[in-house]
Design an enzyme around this catalytic site. Structure first.
Site, short mmCIF file in Angstrom:
data_model
loop_
_atom_site.label_atom_id
_atom_site.label_comp_id
_atom_site.label_asym_id
_atom_site.label_seq_id
_atom_site.Cartn_x
_atom_site.Cartn_y
_atom_site.Cartn_z
N ASP A 1 33.75 41.57 45.65
CA ASP A 1 34.50 40.40 45.23
C ASP A 1 33.70 39.11 45.36
O ASP A 1 33.83 38.36 46.33
CB ASP A 1 35.83 40.30 45.97
CG ASP A 1 36.96 40.49 44.98
OD1 ASP A 1 36.80 39.99 43.86
OD2 ASP A 1 37.96 41.15 45.30
N ASP B 1 47.23 36.71 34.41
CA ASP B 1 47.10 37.23 33.04
C ASP B 1 46.25 38.50 32.99
O ASP B 1 46.07 39.09 31.92
CB ASP B 1 46.52 36.17 32.11
CG ASP B 1 45.15 35.68 32.55
OD1 ASP B 1 44.61 36.20 33.57
OD2 ASP B 1 44.59 34.78 31.90
N ASP C 1 41.80 42.58 51.78
CA ASP C 1 41.72 43.30 50.50
C ASP C 1 40.33 43.18 49.88
O ASP C 1 40.03 43.85 48.90
CB ASP C 1 42.78 42.79 49.52
CG ASP C 1 42.69 41.29 49.29
OD1 ASP C 1 42.77 40.53 50.27
OD2 ASP C 1 42.51 40.88 48.14
N ARG D 1 43.85 42.68 37.79
CA ARG D 1 43.05 42.40 36.58
C ARG D 1 41.87 43.37 36.51
O ARG D 1 40.81 43.03 35.98
CB ARG D 1 42.54 40.97 36.59
CG ARG D 1 41.80 40.68 37.85
CD ARG D 1 40.89 39.55 37.88
NE ARG D 1 40.59 39.36 39.29
CZ ARG D 1 39.81 38.47 39.77
NH1 ARG D 1 39.21 37.65 38.97
NH2 ARG D 1 39.60 38.38 41.05
#
Ligand code: AMP
Ligand code: MG
Length: 489
Positions: A259, A122, A249, A90
Site C-alpha cells: 500500500d 468509486d 489492514d 477498489r
C-alpha cells in the site's frame, strides 16, 4: 501453455473469505508501462502481456482463462480506530501463479471498479497514485526491500472525480499474498473461530510451512511474522522510508511492504518527519514506525488467541514473549544497517551513542538523509568530501562529526576496504525522490511517460553511480520540496 498459468488457492477457501466479483471493463484502455522482467519471473508470456489480450486482462475488459476474480474481505484499525469491515474496495484478485522461484504470487488489479467493500468509494484509481506506486514499489524491490511489485499500469480512458477530474488508471499488483493483520482481525471480531483456523492453516501452508512441524504451529507462525515485520521496518528506516499509513489492514502477513499511498522517502532528516496529509498527529512518523508495527502485531496476537490452543494465561505469556522479540530483532537489524551505512563493523555499546549523535547532527544541520550517506561513501574523493562538508551548516560542525567518525573507525579496526564495501552496499545514491515522483506524475497526467520511465530506469540500480544522472541524485531545490503526500484515493 496458456498465457497466464493461473493456479488459484484463495478461491478454494470458504465463501466468507471473499466475494466473487468482476472488474468494470475500462472503456478505452491504453498502456502506461509493463514490467517484462517481472512477467518472466511469474511465468507470464511477455508477448501476451503486451498484446491487446493482455491489455484486456490488465484493464478488466476480459477474464483471462484460469482467472477467478474476487474481492477479499478484511477489517482493520485505521489510525487506531476500528473498522469491522474494509475489504478490497477498489481491488480484485485475478488469481495466483507460481513463479520461477517456486513462490506463489497473487495477481491483483487495483482501481478496477466497485465491489461490495467499496462503501462510499468509486472503486477506481487516478493515474497519479498508480504511477507513484509503480515507481516506488519497483524502487523498493531494487533496494532489496520486501515489497509488492508492479506488473503493469494502464489508463482506463475514463476520468475519475477526486478534487478535480483526473484520468483513471489501473495498477496490476503482485504480492506473495494480500493477507493482512486485518484479515485475521475480521474473523476474530466475528467470533468465527473456524474461519480463523482455516486462515491460519492457509497462511502456514503458503508462507510459513516450517511452522507445521513445530509443537504449536500458530505460535511458530506468529513468531515468524513478528520477525519478518521487525526486519522490514529496519529496512524502511535504513533507506529513510516513511510508509505513512501503517494501519493493520496495510500490514501484510508475508512481511512485504504494501500500500504505497502517501509514502515518501525523507529528504531533510528529522526523526519525527511525516509526509502524509492525513497523519495529522504524526502517528506514523519515520522514528515511530517500529512502535506502530509492534502495535499492529499486538492486534494480530489478540486475533490469534482463540486458536492458540492454550489456556488464556499461557497464551498471553507466549504472545508477549513473541512481541518482546520484535524489539530485539528490530534493534539488531537497525543497528547493523546503520553500522553498515557508516562503514563500521558494528554499533556496540561504545559506538551506539555515535548514531544518536549522527542523527542529532543531521537534524540540527538539516541534512538530506540520502545525500549524507551517499556522499559519505564517496568521501575519499575530494570532490565528494567537499560536498559532504557542504551539507553541514558550518565547516566546523562537519569537522567535529568527521573527527568522531574517523576515531570510531580507527578504533574499530575495520579495514578501509571493508568499510568501503559496507557503505557501498548500504547507501543508495538514487532513491525515488518525492519531487521526481511528482514530476513523473505531472507528465503522466499529460500522457507523457518519459519522466516516469527515466526515473524508473535509474532506480533499477540505486547503488551504482550512473553517468549523467546527477539531477536524480540531487536533493530538491527549495521550490521543489514536496511537503505533503496524499493517498489520492
Ligand atoms: P487504503 O487506505 O488504501 O489502505 O484503503 C483503505 C480501505 O478503503 C480499503 O478497504 C480500500 O479498498 C478502500 N478504498 C480506498 N480507496 C477506494 C476507492 N477509490 N473506492 C473504494 N474503496 C476504496
Ligand atoms: Mg490498504
Amino acid at each position: 501453455m496458456s498465457a497466464v498459468n493461473f493456479n488459484n488457492s484463495y478461491a478454494s477457501l470458504p465463501e466468507v473469505f471473499y466475494t466473487k466479483q468482476k472488474a468494470d471493463p475500462a472503456p478505452a484502455p491504453s498502456w502506461i508501462k509493463t514490467n517484462d522482467a517481472l512477467a518472466k519471473k511469474l511465468g507470464i508470456d511477455v508477448s501476451f502481456l503486451n498484446s491487446n489480450a493482455g491489455l484486456d486482462m490488465l484493464s478488466g475488459r476480459a477474464v483471462t482463462d484460469g482467472s477467478y476474480p474476487l474481492a477479499m474481505v478484511y477489517a482493520g484499525h485505521q489510525f487506531g480506530g476500528w473498522s469491522p469491515r474494509l475489504g478490497d474496495g477498489r481491488a480484485l484478485l485475478l488469481g495466483e501463479v507460481i513463479g520461477t522461484d517456486n513462490i506463489r504470487y497473487d495477481i491483483q488489479l487495483k482501481g478496477s471498479g466497485r465491489t461490495p467493500y467499496s462503501r462510499g468509494g468509486d472503486g477506481k484509481a487516478a493515474v497519479g497514485p498508480v504511477i507513484r506506486e509503480y515507481i516506488v514499489s519497483e524502487a523498493m524491490a531494487a533496494l532489496g526491500v520486501p515489497t509488492t511489485r508492479a506488473l503493469a499500469a494502464v489508463t482506463t480512458g475514463e476520468d475519475v472525480i477526486r478534487e478535480t477530474r483526473l484520468p483513471g488508471a489501473i495498477l496490476t499488483r503482485v504480492a506473495q499474498s494480500h493477507i493482512r493483520v486485518g484479515t485475521f482481525q475480521y474473523f476474530y471480531a466475528q467470533n468465527d473461530k473456524a474461519s480463523l483456523k482455516t486462515l491460519a492453516d492457509y497462511v502456514i501452508d503458503r508462507h510459513y510451512p516450517k511452522a507445521h512441524g513445530t509443537e504449536n504451529p500458530i505460535q511458530a507462525m506468529y513468531n515468524s511474522i513478528v520477525t519478518r515485520q521487525a526486519k522490514l521496518i529496519a529496512l524502511w528506516m535504513k533507506y529513510g522510508f516513511i510508509h505513512g499509513v501503517m494501519n493493520t489492514d496495510n500490514c501484510q502477513i508475508a512481511g512485504e511492504t504494501i500500500d504505497y499511498g502517501p509514502c515518501a522517502y525523507m529528504d531533510t532528516f528529522h526523526p519525527m518527519k511525516v509526509f502524509s496529509s492525513i497523519d495529522e498527529q504524526g502517528r506514523y512518523a519515520w522514528g515511530k514506525q517500529p512502535h506502530l508495527a509492534h502495535w499492529n502485531l499486538s492486534r494480530l496476537g489478540e486475533a490469534l488467541m482463540p486458536i492458540w490452543g492454550k489456556d488464556d494465561d499461557t497464551t498471553t505469556a507466549e504472545i508477549s514473549t513473541a512481541l518482546d522479540t520484535f524489539s530485539d530483532t528490530f534493534n539488531e537489524n537497525f543497528y547493523a544497517a546503520f553500522a553498515q551505512k557508516l562503514g563500521l563493523p558494528e554499533l556496540d555499546s561504545q559506538s551506539a551513542p555515535f548514531l544518536e549523535t549522527t542523527f542529532e547532527t543531521m537534524t540540527s544541520n538539516k541534512i538530506d538523509f540520502t545525500l549524507f550517506f551517499a556522499h559519505l561513501r564517496r568521501s575519499t574523493d575530494p570532490t565528494y568530501q567537499e560536498k559532504l562538508i557542504n551539507l553541514f551548516e558550518t565547516p566546523e560542525a562537519a569537522g567535529i562529526w568527521l573527527g568522531q567518525w574517523d576515531t570510531l573507525k580507527a578504533k574499530s579496526g575495520i579495514s578501509a576496504n571493508d568499510s568501503q564495501t559496507a557503505m557501498d552496499t548500504a547507501n543508495p545514491i538514487y532513491i525515488a525522490r518525492n519531487h521526481r515522483v511528482e514530476e513523473a506524475i505531472q507528465a503522466g497526467l499529460q500522457g507523457n511517460y518519459e519522466p516516469m520511465n527515466a526515473l524508473h530506469d535509474i532506480l533499477q540500480n540505486p547503488f551504482t553511480q550512473q553517468d549523467g544522472a546527477e539531477t536524480y541524485e540531487a536533493a530538491p531545490e527549495a521550490t521543489e520540496i514536496v511537503q505533503q503526500t496524499f493517498c489520492g484515493t
